[in-house]
Design a protein around this motif. Structure first.
Motif, short mmCIF file in Angstrom:
data_model
loop_
_atom_site.label_atom_id
_atom_site.label_comp_id
_atom_site.label_asym_id
_atom_site.label_seq_id
_atom_site.Cartn_x
_atom_site.Cartn_y
_atom_site.Cartn_z
N ARG A 224 -15.69 -14.10 32.78
CA ARG A 224 -15.65 -13.44 31.10
C ARG A 224 -13.98 -12.62 32.47
O ARG A 224 -12.89 -12.16 30.88
N VAL A 225 -14.40 -11.20 32.40
CA VAL A 225 -13.59 -10.53 32.59
C VAL A 225 -12.80 -10.80 34.09
O VAL A 225 -11.41 -10.19 33.65
N ASP A 226 -12.63 -11.54 34.53
CA ASP A 226 -10.71 -13.07 35.20
C ASP A 226 -9.98 -13.13 34.37
O ASP A 226 -9.83 -12.64 33.81
N GLN A 227 -10.76 -14.13 33.32
CA GLN A 227 -10.40 -14.41 31.87
C GLN A 227 -10.06 -13.77 31.25
O GLN A 227 -8.73 -13.84 30.69
N ALA A 228 -10.36 -12.72 31.02
CA ALA A 228 -9.89 -11.55 30.28
C ALA A 228 -8.27 -10.46 30.90
O ALA A 228 -7.36 -10.49 30.29
N ARG A 229 -8.38 -10.65 32.65
CA ARG A 229 -7.86 -10.26 32.80
C ARG A 229 -6.95 -10.99 33.22
O ARG A 229 -5.09 -10.34 32.92
N GLN A 230 -6.74 -12.40 32.71
CA GLN A 230 -5.41 -13.45 32.57
C GLN A 230 -4.95 -13.45 32.04
O GLN A 230 -3.78 -13.44 31.84
N GLN A 231 -5.59 -13.31 30.96
CA GLN A 231 -4.98 -13.37 29.48
C GLN A 231 -4.19 -12.07 29.27
O GLN A 231 -3.06 -11.77 28.17
N PHE A 232 -4.76 -10.87 29.45
CA PHE A 232 -4.46 -9.52 29.35
C PHE A 232 -3.15 -9.75 30.15
O PHE A 232 -1.73 -9.33 29.53
N VAL A 233 -2.94 -10.24 31.58
CA VAL A 233 -1.63 -10.01 31.78
C VAL A 233 -0.74 -11.74 31.47
O VAL A 233 0.36 -10.48 31.24
N SER A 234 -0.73 -12.74 30.34
CA SER A 234 -0.45 -13.58 29.60
C SER A 234 0.09 -12.31 28.29
O SER A 234 1.22 -13.34 28.39
#
Length: 449
Positions: A224-234
């Motif tokens: 979840r954190v990794d997906q949130a990080r990717q979404q945040f960068v996007s």
């Protein structure tokens, strides 16, 4: 290897402790018992000297090692041969003079030598013996092999089978414990490679089963954190790219020498507006990053909540008047908060600013605070059109906007409520939101310290 080492070390320590106990407690008791048996032999031999050979041979056959000497070279052994004939002449003379020899009790104490099994001639008891006109010294000790031979084999087999079966069961149980740990170790390698889709057995009820459950929870949280990080960068890339594209395009138009002055000014104002949006975005990103890095050095003071709301309302007064919004404040003067004034002011400014920006003209906002159970509960209620239920769970996510077109055109970044939630959390409080067609309520709960 650890199992075998544990068994060997345990056996060695057990032997040492048993040997210490023998030398400390049993050796003197054994010596006294043997002296009593030797005294009975002496009594019978002195009463029946004609049967001495037959009697001592029978005694040896029953489990004793016997040595008889007159001290002049006439020596006779009965029973199994002594391993070492190390008896001092002084001991023989001592017994011939009528004293009792306590060789068992005086046998040297050594860690890895148990005197009970050592059939040395010095490890005997001796008594004086009178037969006819001659004096003799009789030394004897039990023949352990003859008395306990089968019993020793029995106990040796028990020990061997115990060790063998223990090793086998330990190996089986160790595999039962190690296999899931090996699977967890393999799972850590997969997580290190960025693969969070793991399936581990969580049916066990012991600590390893609990560890597997926690591991699965950790894996899902990391995913979840990794997906949130990717979404945040996007999201950040998108938020930065949009104004940069606008700035680049309008900058090229402004550079056109034939562009009318009125359009040039219009395009320059757009560039200024987009630059301001980028500046606000960078400031909020830096603030959010600093809040997430820790708050150990956060400066906290005690201040009046009512006074802080009054300051926030003064800043927003022109917007309230422009939209003809009614504001009611019900905050007792007695409520004091202990926290960071600057950060908490940003919380109230953001919540009130959101309400002002989204409310239709002529509506109202109510601020109410109360103290309950060592907590301060603040309600910020508006009479707007409400927020749809499907949006409520995501309001505090970064870059989330209910009306993306409207929020983007207003210059807002979508980070405000995420920052609000983080500030409330570092003050060990909570924030909740509820909404209906009659309006929206933000409820902030802070501890009273």
């Amino acid at each position: 290897m650890i199992t075998i080492a544990v068994i060997l070390v345990s056996a060695m320590l057990g032997f040492l402790l048993s040997n210490i106990y023998y030398h400390a407690k049993l050796k003197s008791f054994n010596d006294e018992k043997l002296v009593g048996i030797a005294a009975q032999m002496k009594q019978f031999v002195e009463q029946e000297p004609a049967t001495v050979e037959h009697y001592l041979n029978n005694a040896a056959a029953l489990g004793y090692e016997i040595y008889v000497t007159d001290g002049k070279g006439n020596d006779q052994f009965y029973g199994r041969e002594f391993r070492q004939k190390d008896l001092d002449k002084q001991a023989v003379d001592q017994v011939l003079s009528g004293e009792i020899y306590h060789g068992v009790a005086e046998f040297p104490s050594k860690p890895f030598i148990t005197g009970f099994f050592d059939n040395q001639l010095s490890n005997t008891v001796g008594v004086h013996l009178e037969m006819g006109n001659a004096s003799y010294a009789l030394f004897m000790r039990p023949d352990v092999i003859l008395q306990f031979g089968e019993l020793r084999i029995f106990f040796a087999l028990i020990g061997a089978f115990t060790v063998g079966i223990s090793i086998l069961l330990f190996i089986i149980s160790t595999r039962y414990l190690v296999n899931p740990i090996e699977r967890l170790s393999e799972a850590t390698k997969r997580i290190a490679q960025g693969n969070y889709n793991l399936k581990l057995s969580t049916t066990r009820r012991d600590e390893i089963g609990q560890l597997a459950q926690h591991f699965m929870t950790m894996s899902r949280e990391l995913e979840r954190v990794d997906q949130a990080r990717q979404q945040f960068v996007s999201n950040v890339s998108h938020e930065i790219q949009s104004p940069l594209t606008s700035i680049q395009g309008f900058a090229q138009l402004v550079a056109d020498q034939d562009l009318p002055e009125q359009e040039r000014e219009h395009y320059a104002s757009i560039i200024e507006e987009e630059s301001r949006h980028l500046s606000l975005l960078s400031k909020q990103l830096l603030l959010l990053s600093s809040l997430e890095q820790g708050h150990e050095d956060l400066t906290k003071v005690r201040f009046s909540l009512r006074d802080q709301f009054r300051q926030a309302v003064q800043v927003l007064q022109w917007q309230l008047e422009e939209k003809e919004l009614l504001l009611r404040i019900s905050v007792p003067e007695s409520i004091q908060l202990y926290g960071n004034e600057v950060l908490l002011m940003q919380v109230w400014m953001n919540l009130l600013g959101n309400a002002v920006n989204h409310l239709p003209q002529g509506r109202s906002i109510e601020i109410r605070a109360e103290e309950t159970n060592a907590q301060c509960v603040i309600h910020i209620r508006d009479t707007g059109d409400g927020i749809a239920a499907e949006h409520l769970p995501f309001l505090f996510d970064r870059f989330y906007r209910v009306d993306r077109a409207r929020e983007r055109s207003s210059g807002r970044t979508g980070l405000g409520l995420a920052i609000v939630q983080k500030i409330i959390r570092i003050h060990e409080g909570t924030i909740e939101v509820s909404s209906s067609t009659e309006g929206t309520v933000f409820t902030v709960t802070l501890p009273q310290m």
